[in-house]
Motif scaffolding. Structure first.
Motif, mmCIF file in Angstrom:
data_model
loop_
_atom_site.group_PDB
_atom_site.id
_atom_site.type_symbol
_atom_site.label_atom_id
_atom_site.label_comp_id
_atom_site.label_asym_id
_atom_site.label_seq_id
_atom_site.Cartn_x
_atom_site.Cartn_y
_atom_site.Cartn_z
ATOM 1 N N ASP A 28 0.803 -1.218 0.000
ATOM 2 C CA ASP A 28 0.000 0.000 0.000
ATOM 3 C C ASP A 28 0.840 1.275 0.000
ATOM 4 O OD1 ASP A 28 -2.386 1.567 0.129
ATOM 5 O OD2 ASP A 28 -2.071 1.792 2.285
ATOM 6 N N PHE A 29 1.876 1.347 0.842
ATOM 7 C CA PHE A 29 2.586 2.634 0.901
ATOM 8 C C PHE A 29 4.103 2.547 1.027
ATOM 9 C CE2 PHE A 29 1.129 1.669 5.191
ATOM 10 C CZ PHE A 29 2.264 1.855 5.963
ATOM 11 N N ILE A 30 4.646 1.501 1.598
ATOM 12 C CA ILE A 30 6.103 1.466 1.774
ATOM 13 C C ILE A 30 6.819 1.414 0.428
ATOM 14 C CG2 ILE A 30 8.068 0.141 2.688
ATOM 15 C CD1 ILE A 30 6.210 -0.629 5.071
ATOM 16 N N MET A 31 6.419 0.506 -0.448
ATOM 17 C CA MET A 31 7.093 0.412 -1.747
ATOM 18 C C MET A 31 6.871 1.671 -2.574
ATOM 19 S SD MET A 31 8.788 -2.263 -1.367
ATOM 20 C CE MET A 31 9.515 -2.541 -2.968
ATOM 21 N N ARG A 32 5.676 2.248 -2.478
ATOM 22 C CA ARG A 32 5.409 3.497 -3.208
ATOM 23 C C ARG A 32 6.317 4.607 -2.687
ATOM 24 N NH1 ARG A 32 0.290 3.644 -2.444
ATOM 25 N NH2 ARG A 32 0.233 5.135 -0.751
ATOM 26 N N ALA A 33 6.484 4.671 -1.363
ATOM 27 C CA ALA A 33 7.366 5.688 -0.784
ATOM 28 C C ALA A 33 8.813 5.452 -1.208
ATOM 29 C CB ALA A 33 7.254 5.673 0.739
ATOM 30 N N GLU A 44 18.765 0.982 -1.437
ATOM 31 C CA GLU A 44 19.551 0.828 -0.215
ATOM 32 C C GLU A 44 18.642 0.579 0.988
ATOM 33 O OE1 GLU A 44 23.255 2.995 2.083
ATOM 34 O OE2 GLU A 44 22.080 4.160 0.646
ATOM 35 N N ALA A 45 17.544 1.308 1.079
ATOM 36 C CA ALA A 45 16.599 1.104 2.190
ATOM 37 C C ALA A 45 16.025 -0.314 2.144
ATOM 38 C CB ALA A 45 15.483 2.140 2.120
ATOM 39 N N MET A 46 15.692 -0.801 0.962
ATOM 40 C CA MET A 46 15.130 -2.147 0.847
ATOM 41 C C MET A 46 16.167 -3.201 1.193
ATOM 42 S SD MET A 46 12.172 -3.308 0.409
ATOM 43 C CE MET A 46 11.376 -4.878 0.191
ATOM 44 N N GLN A 47 17.426 -2.958 0.868
ATOM 45 C CA GLN A 47 18.485 -3.892 1.269
ATOM 46 C C GLN A 47 18.532 -4.014 2.798
ATOM 47 O OE1 GLN A 47 21.783 -2.022 -0.767
ATOM 48 N NE2 GLN A 47 21.847 -3.624 -2.334
ATOM 49 N N VAL A 48 18.410 -2.895 3.476
ATOM 50 C CA VAL A 48 18.435 -2.902 4.940
ATOM 51 C C VAL A 48 17.185 -3.597 5.476
ATOM 52 C CG1 VAL A 48 18.424 -1.448 7.019
ATOM 53 C CG2 VAL A 48 19.883 -0.849 5.072
ATOM 54 N N ILE A 49 16.036 -3.285 4.922
ATOM 55 C CA ILE A 49 14.786 -3.938 5.351
ATOM 56 C C ILE A 49 14.905 -5.446 5.182
ATOM 57 C CG2 ILE A 49 12.348 -4.270 4.736
ATOM 58 C CD1 ILE A 49 12.329 -1.198 4.055
ATOM 59 N N ASN A 50 15.433 -5.892 4.063
ATOM 60 C CA ASN A 50 15.549 -7.329 3.803
ATOM 61 C C ASN A 50 16.511 -8.017 4.769
ATOM 62 O OD1 ASN A 50 13.673 -7.382 1.739
ATOM 63 N ND2 ASN A 50 15.200 -6.967 0.168
ATOM 64 N N ARG A 51 17.484 -7.308 5.282
ATOM 65 C CA ARG A 51 18.364 -7.893 6.308
ATOM 66 C C ARG A 51 17.660 -7.922 7.667
ATOM 67 N NH1 ARG A 51 22.280 -4.763 3.588
ATOM 68 N NH2 ARG A 51 22.164 -3.128 5.156
ATOM 69 N N GLU A 52 16.922 -6.868 7.968
ATOM 70 C CA GLU A 52 16.266 -6.757 9.275
ATOM 71 C C GLU A 52 15.051 -7.671 9.421
ATOM 72 O OE1 GLU A 52 17.275 -4.997 12.055
ATOM 73 O OE2 GLU A 52 19.090 -4.871 10.835
ATOM 74 N N VAL A 53 14.472 -8.117 8.317
ATOM 75 C CA VAL A 53 13.271 -8.951 8.384
ATOM 76 C C VAL A 53 13.550 -10.294 9.059
ATOM 77 C CG1 VAL A 53 13.423 -10.178 6.172
ATOM 78 C CG2 VAL A 53 11.184 -9.553 7.087
ATOM 79 N N ALA A 115 20.312 -7.684 -2.868
ATOM 80 C CA ALA A 115 21.302 -7.661 -1.786
ATOM 81 C C ALA A 115 22.730 -7.644 -2.315
ATOM 82 C CB ALA A 115 21.108 -8.866 -0.871
ATOM 83 N N GLY A 116 22.950 -8.273 -3.451
ATOM 84 C CA GLY A 116 24.300 -8.333 -4.005
ATOM 85 C C GLY A 116 24.683 -7.157 -4.877
ATOM 86 N N MET A 117 23.825 -6.160 -4.953
ATOM 87 C CA MET A 117 24.082 -5.016 -5.832
ATOM 88 C C MET A 117 24.575 -3.802 -5.050
ATOM 89 S SD MET A 117 20.811 -5.183 -8.354
ATOM 90 C CE MET A 117 20.725 -6.388 -9.650
ATOM 91 N N ASP A 118 25.347 -2.987 -5.723
ATOM 92 C CA ASP A 118 25.835 -1.732 -5.160
ATOM 93 C C ASP A 118 24.805 -0.644 -5.486
ATOM 94 O OD1 ASP A 118 27.055 0.688 -4.583
ATOM 95 O OD2 ASP A 118 28.924 0.203 -5.619
ATOM 96 N N PRO A 119 24.170 -0.046 -4.467
ATOM 97 C CA PRO A 119 23.123 0.949 -4.710
ATOM 98 C C PRO A 119 23.578 2.171 -5.510
ATOM 99 C CG PRO A 119 23.177 0.346 -2.392
ATOM 100 C CD PRO A 119 24.357 -0.296 -3.042
ATOM 101 N N THR A 120 24.873 2.420 -5.566
ATOM 102 C CA THR A 120 25.361 3.593 -6.294
ATOM 103 C C THR A 120 25.500 3.346 -7.796
ATOM 104 O OG1 THR A 120 27.693 3.011 -5.959
ATOM 105 C CG2 THR A 120 26.628 4.362 -4.236
ATOM 106 N N GLN A 121 25.346 2.119 -8.237
ATOM 107 C CA GLN A 121 25.542 1.781 -9.643
ATOM 108 C C GLN A 121 24.258 1.978 -10.465
ATOM 109 O OE1 GLN A 121 28.649 0.887 -10.924
ATOM 110 N NE2 GLN A 121 29.206 1.550 -8.853
ATOM 111 N N ASP A 122 24.431 2.378 -11.718
ATOM 112 C CA ASP A 122 23.285 2.544 -12.620
ATOM 113 C C ASP A 122 22.533 1.240 -12.828
ATOM 114 O OD1 ASP A 122 23.718 5.252 -12.930
ATOM 115 O OD2 ASP A 122 24.929 5.014 -14.762
ATOM 116 N N ALA A 123 23.252 0.116 -12.864
ATOM 117 C CA ALA A 123 22.606 -1.188 -13.053
ATOM 118 C C ALA A 123 21.646 -1.493 -11.901
ATOM 119 C CB ALA A 123 23.653 -2.294 -13.182
ATOM 120 N N THR A 124 22.009 -1.084 -10.702
ATOM 121 C CA THR A 124 21.134 -1.290 -9.540
ATOM 122 C C THR A 124 19.887 -0.438 -9.660
ATOM 123 O OG1 THR A 124 23.058 -1.748 -8.163
ATOM 124 C CG2 THR A 124 21.004 -1.223 -7.016
#
Length: 167
Positions: A28-33, A44-53, A115-124
């Motif tokens: 409803d709102f987290i992914m949209r945000a 990057e935020a989703m990478q952290v969420i996926n570790r914390e889950v 998780a294996g991607m660098d958030p600073t890269q265009d491919a990510t």
């Protein structure tokens, strides 16, 4: 239905609803945000969420409900009959297939790829916006609906069981 399974089934309705509520928040709102942030920030935020889950509360519910769902399906198949058995078994099957299996087959592989991607890269950023956001959110919505349907089916089954009991 044995008293243990009866009370376990009641707790399971609540568990299905709680897990479904977490999934609903994401659809409803987290992914949209997260999609409104920069590609880097959302990924990057989703990478952290996926570790914390993997903290114990959510994972205990998520994995525990898979085991309990299997117990409900087996119990309904061997010790119940009619529409009651079908509703309770269907609740367990819906959770196992629509929530647990969808997570394992669709959402987890996308999480592992991210998780294996660098958030600073265009491919990510490209993966995040072109693949991850639409597909992950779609399958998460399937999980949301499955949890709601499983809770509803189990609640209907328990209500029918309660009405069928002599007073």
């Amino acid at each position: 239905m044995s008293p243990l399974v009866f009370y376990l089934a009641h707790a399971t309705v609540l568990g299905y609803a709680l897990v479904g509520g977490v999934f609903l928040a994401f659809s409803d709102f987290i992914m949209r945000a997260l999609s409104l942030t920069s590609g880097q920030g959302g990924a990057e935020a989703m990478q952290v969420i996926n570790r914390e889950v993997f903290r114990w509360v959510f994972m205990t519910l998520f994995l525990g409900l898979a085991a309990v769902s299997l117990v409900l399906v087996v119990h309904a198949a061997f010790w119940l009959d009619g529409a009651l058995a079908m509703a309770i078994a269907a609740a367990g099957i819906v959770y196992l297939l629509g929530c647990f299996a969808v997570t394992v087959v669709f959402n987890v592989p996308m999480n592992e790829a991210l998780a294996g991607m660098d958030p600073t890269q265009d491919a990510t950023r490209s993966y995040w916006t072109g693949t991850y956001l639409p597909r992950w959110t779609f399958w998460n919505t399937v999980r949301t609906i499955a949890c709601g349907l499983a809770a509803t089916l189990l609640l209907f089954g328990l209500t029918a069981l309660s009405r069928a009991q002599p007073t």
